[in-house]
Design a protein around this motif. Structure first.
Motif, mmCIF file in Angstrom:
data_model
loop_
_atom_site.group_PDB
_atom_site.id
_atom_site.type_symbol
_atom_site.label_atom_id
_atom_site.label_comp_id
_atom_site.label_asym_id
_atom_site.label_seq_id
_atom_site.Cartn_x
_atom_site.Cartn_y
_atom_site.Cartn_z
ATOM 1 N N SER A 138 7.047 19.453 25.706
ATOM 2 C CA SER A 138 6.540 20.460 26.644
ATOM 3 C C SER A 138 5.619 19.862 27.691
ATOM 4 C CB SER A 138 5.789 21.558 25.879
ATOM 5 O OG SER A 138 4.577 21.053 25.330
ATOM 6 N N VAL A 139 5.132 18.640 27.460
ATOM 7 C CA VAL A 139 4.188 18.014 28.389
ATOM 8 C C VAL A 139 4.918 17.102 29.380
ATOM 9 C CG1 VAL A 139 2.164 16.528 28.578
ATOM 10 C CG2 VAL A 139 2.370 18.119 26.651
ATOM 11 N N LYS A 140 5.786 16.231 28.864
ATOM 12 C CA LYS A 140 6.434 15.228 29.702
ATOM 13 C C LYS A 140 7.898 15.536 30.007
ATOM 14 C CE LYS A 140 3.490 11.567 27.828
ATOM 15 N NZ LYS A 140 3.453 10.257 27.108
ATOM 16 N N GLY A 141 8.431 16.579 29.386
ATOM 17 C CA GLY A 141 9.846 16.856 29.554
ATOM 18 C C GLY A 141 10.188 17.515 30.877
ATOM 19 N N ASP A 142 11.482 17.524 31.183
ATOM 20 C CA ASP A 142 11.986 18.151 32.406
ATOM 21 C C ASP A 142 13.381 18.687 32.080
ATOM 22 O OD1 ASP A 142 13.190 18.692 34.964
ATOM 23 O OD2 ASP A 142 11.714 17.354 35.887
ATOM 24 N N ASP A 143 13.614 19.959 32.358
ATOM 25 C CA ASP A 143 14.904 20.566 32.027
ATOM 26 C C ASP A 143 16.060 20.010 32.853
ATOM 27 O OD1 ASP A 143 13.728 22.069 30.076
ATOM 28 O OD2 ASP A 143 13.534 23.878 31.292
ATOM 29 N N ARG A 144 15.761 19.195 33.868
ATOM 30 C CA ARG A 144 16.818 18.557 34.649
ATOM 31 C C ARG A 144 17.279 17.250 34.010
ATOM 32 N NH1 ARG A 144 13.506 18.476 40.161
ATOM 33 N NH2 ARG A 144 11.988 17.763 38.592
ATOM 34 N N PHE A 145 16.534 16.790 32.994
ATOM 35 C CA PHE A 145 16.897 15.551 32.316
ATOM 36 C C PHE A 145 18.098 15.771 31.396
ATOM 37 C CE2 PHE A 145 12.280 13.759 32.460
ATOM 38 C CZ PHE A 145 12.445 13.465 33.798
ATOM 39 N N SER A 146 18.578 14.686 30.803
ATOM 40 C CA SER A 146 19.734 14.778 29.901
ATOM 41 C C SER A 146 19.368 15.325 28.535
ATOM 42 C CB SER A 146 20.354 13.386 29.735
ATOM 43 O OG SER A 146 19.468 12.525 29.023
ATOM 44 N N GLY A 147 18.107 15.138 28.110
ATOM 45 C CA GLY A 147 17.662 15.631 26.805
ATOM 46 C C GLY A 147 18.061 14.758 25.640
ATOM 47 N N THR A 148 18.736 13.630 25.902
ATOM 48 C CA THR A 148 19.302 12.843 24.800
ATOM 49 C C THR A 148 18.518 11.562 24.505
ATOM 50 O OG1 THR A 148 20.843 11.837 26.376
ATOM 51 C CG2 THR A 148 21.622 13.731 25.086
ATOM 52 N N SER A 149 17.322 11.448 25.035
ATOM 53 C CA SER A 149 16.436 10.352 24.657
ATOM 54 C C SER A 149 15.005 10.825 24.826
ATOM 55 C CB SER A 149 16.685 9.117 25.525
ATOM 56 O OG SER A 149 16.230 9.336 26.845
ATOM 57 N N ASP A 150 14.074 10.088 24.212
ATOM 58 C CA ASP A 150 12.675 10.474 24.323
ATOM 59 C C ASP A 150 12.214 10.459 25.777
ATOM 60 O OD1 ASP A 150 10.046 11.070 23.232
ATOM 61 O OD2 ASP A 150 9.515 9.009 23.717
ATOM 62 N N ALA A 151 12.681 9.484 26.534
ATOM 63 C CA ALA A 151 12.291 9.405 27.948
ATOM 64 C C ALA A 151 12.960 10.462 28.804
ATOM 65 C CB ALA A 151 12.638 8.012 28.498
ATOM 66 N N GLN A 152 14.017 11.095 28.274
ATOM 67 C CA GLN A 152 14.761 12.114 29.013
ATOM 68 C C GLN A 152 14.639 13.488 28.329
ATOM 69 O OE1 GLN A 152 17.129 11.979 31.884
ATOM 70 N NE2 GLN A 152 15.702 10.313 32.330
ATOM 71 N N SER A 153 13.459 13.746 27.743
ATOM 72 C CA SER A 153 13.260 14.990 26.993
ATOM 73 C C SER A 153 13.353 16.214 27.886
ATOM 74 C CB SER A 153 11.877 14.980 26.326
ATOM 75 O OG SER A 153 11.776 13.968 25.369
ATOM 76 N N TRP A 154 13.855 17.286 27.301
ATOM 77 C CA TRP A 154 13.790 18.587 27.963
ATOM 78 C C TRP A 154 12.411 19.196 27.768
ATOM 79 C CZ3 TRP A 154 19.026 19.693 25.337
ATOM 80 C CH2 TRP A 154 20.076 19.345 26.209
ATOM 81 N N LYS A 155 12.068 20.077 28.671
ATOM 82 C CA LYS A 155 10.768 20.738 28.601
ATOM 83 C C LYS A 155 10.828 22.054 27.826
ATOM 84 C CE LYS A 155 6.961 22.307 31.613
ATOM 85 N NZ LYS A 155 6.002 21.264 31.172
ATOM 86 N N SER A 156 11.907 22.823 27.983
ATOM 87 C CA SER A 156 11.981 24.192 27.463
ATOM 88 C C SER A 156 12.880 24.280 26.238
ATOM 89 C CB SER A 156 12.521 25.141 28.541
ATOM 90 O OG SER A 156 11.742 25.071 29.714
ATOM 91 N N LEU A 157 12.467 25.067 25.273
ATOM 92 C CA LEU A 157 13.310 25.321 24.107
ATOM 93 C C LEU A 157 14.527 26.165 24.470
ATOM 94 C CD1 LEU A 157 10.566 26.112 21.432
ATOM 95 C CD2 LEU A 157 11.752 23.933 21.829
ATOM 96 N N SER A 158 14.446 26.876 25.561
ATOM 97 C CA SER A 158 15.578 27.704 25.986
ATOM 98 C C SER A 158 16.816 26.867 26.284
ATOM 99 C CB SER A 158 15.203 28.527 27.228
ATOM 100 O OG SER A 158 14.854 27.668 28.301
ATOM 101 N N ARG A 159 16.653 25.559 26.472
ATOM 102 C CA ARG A 159 17.808 24.691 26.714
ATOM 103 C C ARG A 159 18.735 24.632 25.501
ATOM 104 N NH1 ARG A 159 20.458 22.890 29.597
ATOM 105 N NH2 ARG A 159 20.159 20.784 30.339
ATOM 106 N N ILE A 160 18.222 25.029 24.331
ATOM 107 C CA ILE A 160 19.038 24.989 23.113
ATOM 108 C C ILE A 160 20.288 25.850 23.271
ATOM 109 C CG2 ILE A 160 19.096 25.601 20.657
ATOM 110 C CD1 ILE A 160 16.119 24.882 20.557
ATOM 111 N N LYS A 161 20.168 26.969 23.942
ATOM 112 C CA LYS A 161 21.322 27.866 24.068
ATOM 113 C C LYS A 161 22.438 27.258 24.917
ATOM 114 C CE LYS A 161 19.758 30.623 28.067
ATOM 115 N NZ LYS A 161 18.564 29.800 28.399
ATOM 116 N N ASP A 162 22.107 26.209 25.660
ATOM 117 C CA ASP A 162 23.115 25.557 26.490
ATOM 118 C C ASP A 162 23.845 24.430 25.761
ATOM 119 O OD1 ASP A 162 22.294 27.172 28.643
ATOM 120 O OD2 ASP A 162 20.682 25.753 29.129
ATOM 121 N N ILE A 163 23.411 24.138 24.529
ATOM 122 C CA ILE A 163 23.992 23.018 23.787
ATOM 123 C C ILE A 163 25.084 23.534 22.858
ATOM 124 C CG2 ILE A 163 23.523 21.081 22.243
ATOM 125 C CD1 ILE A 163 20.551 21.418 22.913
ATOM 126 N N ALA A 164 26.198 22.871 22.827
ATOM 127 C CA ALA A 164 27.238 23.160 21.841
ATOM 128 C C ALA A 164 26.922 22.345 20.585
ATOM 129 C CB ALA A 164 28.612 22.800 22.389
#
Length: 513
Positions: free
Chosen positions: A32-58
């Motif tokens: 929530s501090v360093k993440g960005d929802d525009r990132f890939s979310g698949t590495s620590d350096a590319q973390s997502w910010k919002s938990l709402s991104r979960i609904k977009d994952i298969a």
């Protein structure tokens, strides 16, 4: 400060054994501090910010969702996709620092939820759900509806606190598992709720819900384990499963239940269950006297066993065994409860209460301490659409520094019962080889002709380990100290080795018909 390794260790284990379902698993990162929802979310350096991104994952079996330590969200986390037996979907914490915190503040009914999904493991998070006014709210909700058998769910090492639920209903609070289905009978199998802290919640601490509990709709959850949880400051009931067969409730600590809810509450109990095993638990400081016992074996249940538990300082007493009138629709009464090798100390009001249509109950080899200046009803039979039948009290030791009374109900005064000597309304109640030390009034037959044995409380170690839920990092150490203290105390009081049992389900020959 805590370092979280659980999810990474699980991942390594799955890969080490070559689990085919996990071979293509993905790990997703949230910060929530360093993440960005525009990132890939698949590495620590590319973390997502919002938990709402979960609904977009298969989400696929074996996938992991890692929440960064020190993060905080004001949005719920919901899992609605299933893993597999050898590749669960895992939600866990990672990194060094405070637990990831989900604080929904009443904007969602739940902080964390597993909805119509199986083979899911959730651990290591802090969850709150407070608001200015009460409503039906949950810290953690495990919900299955119209989906048959739901398997393999784990909720472990969670810190759930300040959930402003409503005390008007039992089916909300800290951690709730709910199996319902009008279209398709639904139940859980292999559900474990373990090593969680539940603090300052309304109305229930840990509760189970089922709508398949009648004769014609009996579809109980199986292999349910509720173990090593700490539950404190609960509006109503501490721990209460419903609609289960063979549930194990082991080494939980429930303190200050019944703190706010109107009506009847108890520390640890079950209802509409078969073969519940309640062992090595501590229930203490239950505040209400409407029930208010540390433990309760409730109605529409068979063969509940209470073994090696410690009950103390509960306003309503130690043990309630109860049932309203049996009927052919939704209540077969309370049959075959066993309370053995338990210790009660300084419980108030009613130590053993037999309320209503209780049958084939055995209360044996328990040790009860009544403190100086206390005046309690040691054994009382009360009316609830009828009276108990076939109850045995054998080889119990009643150590009374105050006064203990025995008898049956003749009236009520609010939460308290007025009693008369004797158990005439109860069919076939027997007292055999019990020991009565101190002052007892209207003793049963096995003690009536014995000489009075004076009793003064003896010095002993009653300093049960304490825990401050505001400081959760010491929880593993507390659990170890508490279990060791319990075993030592029980062996001292019972003068025998503690031999815990394994839970079992009802056999096909014992099935409800």
């Amino acid at each position: 400060m805590v370092k979280y390794w659980g999810a990474l260790a699980l991942s390594a284990c799955l890969y080490a054994v070559g689990a085919p379902s996990a071979a293509f698993a993905t790990t997703y990162y949230f910060n929530s501090v360093k993440g960005d929802d525009r990132f890939s979310g698949t590495s620590d350096a590319q973390s997502w910010k919002s938990l709402s991104r979960i609904k977009d994952i298969a989400l696929q079996p074996g996938d992991q969702l890692l929440l960064a330590a020190g993060s905080a969200w004001k949005e719920p986390l919901t899992i609605s996709k299933s893993g597999k037996a050898n590749a669960p979907i895992t939600v866990a914490a990672t990194g060094i620092g405070p637990r990831p915190r989900i604080d929904v503040g009443g904007i969602s009914p739940h902080g964390v939820a597993v909805v119509n999904a199986e083979y899911v493991t959730i651990s290591g998070l802090e969850v709150t759900n407070d608001a200015s006014t009460p409503a039906q709210r949950y810290g953690v909700l495990i919900s299955a509806q119209d989906r048959g058998v739901t398997r393999g769910i784990r909720v472990t090492d969670m810190y759930v606190h300040d959930v402003r639920g409503t005390n008007a209903r039992k089916d909300n609070g800290g951690i709730v598992f709910s199996a319902t289905g009008q279209k398709l009978a639904t139940r859980f199998r292999d559900l474990i709720i373990e090593r969680n802290i539940v603090w300052r919640v309304d109305r229930s601490g840990i509760a189970g819900i089922s709508d398949r509990v009648t004769f014609s709709n009996w579809f109980p959850s199986e292999e349910v384990v509720i173990r090593d949880n700490y539950v404190e400051d609960v509006g109503g009931d501490g721990i209460v499963p419903r609609g289960t067969d063979g549930t194990l409730i082991e080494h939980n600590i429930v303190r200050y239940a019944g703190s706010r809810a109107p009506g009847y509450s108890a520390g640890i109990w079950q209802w509409s269950t078969d073969n519940s095993l309640i062992q090595l638990n501590e229930a203490a400081y239950t505040r209400t006297r409407y029930d208010g016992q540390g433990f309760d074996s409730d109605f529409n249940s068979r063969r509940t066993t209470l073994l090696y538990n410690y009950s103390h300082d509960n306003a309503g007493g130690f043990l309630l065994i109860c049932s309203p009138k049996r009927n052919e629709k939704d209540n077969l009464g309370n049959r075959g409860t066993i309370a053995r090798h338990n210790v009660s100390r300084n419980d108030g009001t009613r130590i053993f209460q037999l309320s209503g249509n209780v049958s084939d109950a055995l209360v044996e080899k328990n040790v009860v301490h009544v403190g100086k200046g206390m005046d309690v009803q040691m054994v009382v039979a009360t009316n609830w659409d009828g009276w108990a039948r076939d109850v045995r009290f054998a080889d119990n030791i009643f150590k009374v520094a105050g006064t203990a009374r025995y008898g049956s109900e003749i009236g009520r005064n609010g939460p308290d019962y007025l009693i008369q000597a004797g158990f005439t309304p109860v069919e076939y109640i027997r007292f055999k080889d019990n020991s009565y030390l101190g002052r007892h009034v209207d003793l049963p037959d096995d003690g009536a002709k014995l000489p009075v044995i004076p009793y003064v409380e003896q010095n002993a170690d009653w300093a049960v380990p304490v825990f401050n839920p505001a400081k959760p990092d010491d929880f593993p150490g507390f659990l170890a100290r508490h279990r060791a203290w319990m075993l030592t105390m029980l062996q001292r009081e019972l003068q025998s080795t503690v031999e815990l049992k394994a839970s079992r389900r009802i056999s096909i020959f014992e099935a409800r018909r």
